[in-house]
Motif scaffolding. Structure first.
Motif, PDB file in Angstrom:
ATOM      1  N   PHE A  48     -31.594 -20.081   8.328  1.00 46.44           N
ATOM      2  CA  PHE A  48     -30.414 -19.202   8.413  1.00 46.44           C
ATOM      3  C   PHE A  48     -29.758 -19.245   9.804  1.00 46.44           C
ATOM      4  O   PHE A  48     -28.601 -18.861   9.956  1.00 46.44           O
ATOM      5  N   VAL A  49     -30.510 -19.676  10.815  1.00 49.23           N
ATOM      6  CA  VAL A  49     -29.965 -19.640  12.178  1.00 49.23           C
ATOM      7  C   VAL A  49     -30.116 -20.947  12.957  1.00 49.23           C
ATOM      8  O   VAL A  49     -29.580 -21.067  14.067  1.00 49.23           O
ATOM      9  N   ALA A 254     -36.712 -12.316  -1.041  1.00 50.43           N
ATOM     10  CA  ALA A 254     -35.585 -11.868  -0.216  1.00 50.43           C
ATOM     11  C   ALA A 254     -34.843 -13.068   0.373  1.00 50.43           C
ATOM     12  O   ALA A 254     -33.606 -13.061   0.465  1.00 50.43           O
ATOM     13  N   ILE A 255     -35.585 -14.104   0.752  1.00 52.76           N
ATOM     14  CA  ILE A 255     -34.954 -15.316   1.292  1.00 52.76           C
ATOM     15  C   ILE A 255     -34.099 -15.981   0.217  1.00 52.76           C
ATOM     16  O   ILE A 255     -32.951 -16.375   0.465  1.00 52.76           O
ATOM     17  N   GLU A 260     -28.622 -17.183  -1.810  1.00 58.45           N
ATOM     18  CA  GLU A 260     -27.551 -17.055  -2.811  1.00 58.45           C
ATOM     19  C   GLU A 260     -26.339 -16.335  -2.237  1.00 58.45           C
ATOM     20  O   GLU A 260     -25.208 -16.762  -2.436  1.00 58.45           O
ATOM     21  N   GLU A 261     -26.590 -15.252  -1.507  1.00 63.57           N
ATOM     22  CA  GLU A 261     -25.460 -14.465  -0.984  1.00 63.57           C
ATOM     23  C   GLU A 261     -24.822 -15.121   0.240  1.00 63.57           C
ATOM     24  O   GLU A 261     -23.621 -15.001   0.439  1.00 63.57           O
ATOM     25  N   THR A 262     -25.610 -15.797   1.026  1.00 59.84           N
ATOM     26  CA  THR A 262     -25.290 -16.395   2.351  1.00 59.84           C
ATOM     27  C   THR A 262     -25.136 -15.297   3.424  1.00 59.84           C
ATOM     28  O   THR A 262     -24.790 -14.153   3.113  1.00 59.84           O
ATOM     29  N   GLU A 264     -22.902 -15.186   5.755  1.00 55.41           N
ATOM     30  CA  GLU A 264     -21.477 -14.817   5.860  1.00 55.41           C
ATOM     31  C   GLU A 264     -21.111 -13.808   4.770  1.00 55.41           C
ATOM     32  O   GLU A 264     -20.395 -12.837   5.020  1.00 55.41           O
ATOM     33  N   GLY A 265     -21.592 -14.050   3.559  1.00 55.97           N
ATOM     34  CA  GLY A 265     -21.317 -13.151   2.435  1.00 55.97           C
ATOM     35  C   GLY A 265     -21.905 -11.771   2.677  1.00 55.97           C
ATOM     36  O   GLY A 265     -21.288 -10.747   2.375  1.00 55.97           O
ATOM     37  N   ARG A 266     -23.124 -11.750   3.223  1.00 59.20           N
ATOM     38  CA  ARG A 266     -23.769 -10.465   3.497  1.00 59.20           C
ATOM     39  C   ARG A 266     -23.009  -9.707   4.584  1.00 59.20           C
ATOM     40  O   ARG A 266     -22.818  -8.493   4.495  1.00 59.20           O
ATOM     41  N   TYR A 267     -22.566 -10.432   5.593  1.00 63.60           N
ATOM     42  CA  TYR A 267     -21.806  -9.799   6.677  1.00 63.60           C
ATOM     43  C   TYR A 267     -20.521  -9.186   6.138  1.00 63.60           C
ATOM     44  O   TYR A 267     -20.125  -8.087   6.519  1.00 63.60           O
TER      45      TYR A 267
END
Ligand SMILES: *Cc1c(COP(=O)(O)O)cnc(C)c1O
Length: 368
Positions: A48-49, A254-255, A260-262, A264-267
Motif C-alpha cells: 500500500f505504501v 482487511a487487506i 478492493e477499495e484502494t 485513494e478510494g478510502r481517503y
C-alpha cells in the motif's frame, strides 16, 4: 451482530466479514499454512505504501506504541541522535520512549494546531548537525487531527542526509503515502485503525537496505528487536514469539478489502464522512480547532458546548446508549472532545450520528 459505530480514533468500526474472518479452525502458528498467511499479510501491508522488492513489513504482537518503540530502540545507535517533532501527545510519547531507553534526542516543539514552521525546523537541524542522524515525526497528530505534511520534511531529510522515521498510525491506509518518493525509511502503523482490522498487531514498514545496516548494532531491546524479527521471518515466515493468530486472519481479510477499495478510494470516503461531520456540527452551532486546510480528514477536535447542562460524560453516555462511541479531548488548554470518522462507516452513519447529537443538544438547551 449488533453494529456499534465507533467514533473514537481506533480501534475502528470493522466490517462483518473482517469480524467473522477470526472464526477459523485452531492452528499452530509454526505451521507452513500460517506462514503463507503471514507472508501475504506482510507483503500486502507493504504494497500500500512501497515496492516490496525494496521495503518489507516487520510485524510484532502488540499495540501501536510497541511498533514506535521497536523502531526507535532498534534503529538509533548509542553514538547517534534523533530530532523529534513534537506537536501533540504522540510526538511527546516518542520523547518518553527515548527517555526510557536513554536514546539521544532533540525535541522540536511545535504548535498543536498550526503547521510546522519549516524555517525554524531547518535552523534546529542545522544547529544540531553532527549530533542527529534521524528525523522522527507523527504524520497525522491524532491528538488534534493536525496533518504534518511529509513532502517538505522529506526534502529536509534529503538536504541534511537524515534517515526519516514516520509514525503513520492514524494515516496509513487512509492518506496516500509513497515511502520511496517521500524518503521514508521506517513507517509504523497498526492493525486496528484505518486498515480496519482487529487490535493486536503492529508493523514497521522498513527500507531493506537500512534494515541490513542494523545487523551489527549493539542491542538495547529484546522482544522488540527489529533486525532479529526481520531475519527470523526471512528464514521461517514466523514471528519470533506467539502472534495473535486470529487477529492476523482478520488482518488478511482487511487487506483484501482495502485492495478492493484502494487507499485513494478510502481517503475519498473518509473525506466525505469528514465533510458531512463538519457541515453538521457547524449547523448545530459547534466549532472545531484545526483549520480545514491543515486537517487530516480523519479526526476532528471540537470545542465543547458552552452551556450549563453540558458535561462530556452526560453527552458520552447519551450517545453510547444509542450505539455511538465518542472520545474525550487530549489537549489541555481547551475544553474539547473528538470525533473520528474512520472505519467501516459512510456519510449516512455520520448523518444519523448528527441527528442523535442534535437531540442531545436540544435536551440540554444548547439549541432549540
Ligand atoms: C493510536 C496511535 C498510536 C498508538 O497507540 P496504541 O494505543 O499503542 O495503539 C501511536 N501514534 C499515533 C499517532 C496514534 O494515533
Amino acid at each position: 451482530m449488533k453494529r456499534n459505530i465507533l467514533l473514537n480514533p481506533g480501534p475502528a468500526t470493522t466490517t462483518e466479514t473482517v469480524k467473522l474472518a477470526q472464526v477459523v479452525p485452531d492452528i499452530c502458528p509454526r505451521e507452513a499454512e500460517f506462514g503463507a498467511l503471514m507472508e501475504f499479510v506482510s507483503e500486502g501491508l507493504t504494497s500500500f505504501v512501497a515496492n516490496p522488492k525494496d521495503y518489507t513489513s516487520v510485524l510484532f504482537g502488540g499495540s501501536g506504541t510497541a511498533g514506535v518503540e521497536a523502531v526507535l530502540s532498534s534503529v538509533i545507535g548509542e553514538d547517534e541522535g534523533v530530532l523529534i517533532v513534537n506537536n501533540g501527545a504522540y510526538g511527546a510519547r516518542m520523547c518518553q520512549i527515548c527517555d526510557a531507553y536513554g536514546i539521544h534526542y532533540v525535541e522540536f516543539k511545535s504548535s498543536k494546531i498550526e503547521p510546522i514552521n519549516l524555517e525554524e525546523l531547518e535552523a534546529c537541524i542545522k544547529e544540531h548537525q553532527g549530533f542527529i542522524q534521524y528525523l522522527a515525526v507523527i504524520h497525522n497528530e491524532t491528538t488534534t487531527g493536525l496533518l504534518n505534511d511529509l513532502d517538505p520534511l522529506a526534502e529536509l531529510t534529503r538536504k541534511y542526509g537524515l534517515t526519516f522515521i514516520v509514525d503513520a498510525m492514524s494515516s496509513y491506509a487512509a492518506i496516500p503515502i509513497h515511502m520511496a518518493k517521500q524518503n521514508i525509511s521506517y513507517l509504523v502503523a497498526s492493525s486496528n485503525k484505518n486498515i480496519q482490522g482487529m487490535a493486536g498487531v503492529v508493523f514497521a514498514i522498513c527500507n531493506k537496505q537500512k534494515l541490513q545496516e542494523l545487523k551489527d548494532k549493539k542491542k538495547r531491546n529484546f522482544y522488540l528487536d527489529l533486525y532479529a524479527q526481520y531475519e527470523y521471518f526471512q528464514k521461517t515466515k514466523q514471528l519470533r514469539f506467539t502472534p495473535p493468530v486470529q487477529t492476523l486472519y482478520a488482518l488478511k481479510q482487511a487487506i483484501i478489502e482495502l485492495q478492493e477499495e484502494t487507499v485513494e478510494g478510502r481517503y475519498e470516503r473518509y473525506t466525505d464522512n469528514w465533510e458531512t461531520l463538519l457541515e453538521g456540527i457547524t449547523r448545530l452551532g459547534l466549532t472545531y480547532l484545526v483549520a480545514k486546510e491543515h486537517h487530516s480528514h480523519i479526526i476532528t477536535t471540537i470545542l465543547e458546548p458552552d452551556c450549563e447542562g453540558y458535561s462530556f460524560d452526560g453527552m458520552h453516555d447519551y450517545l453510547y446508549a444509542r450505539g455511538y462511541t465518542i472520545y474525550p479531548g487530549k489537549i489541555g488548554e481547551n475544553n474539547t472532545f473528538r470525533i473520528a470518522n474512520i472505519g467501516a462507516l459512510d456519510r449516512n452513519d455520520i448523518k444519523e450520528f448528527l441527528e442523535c447529537l442534535e437531540k442531545y443538544l436540544i435536551g440540554i438547551k444548547f439549541i432549540k
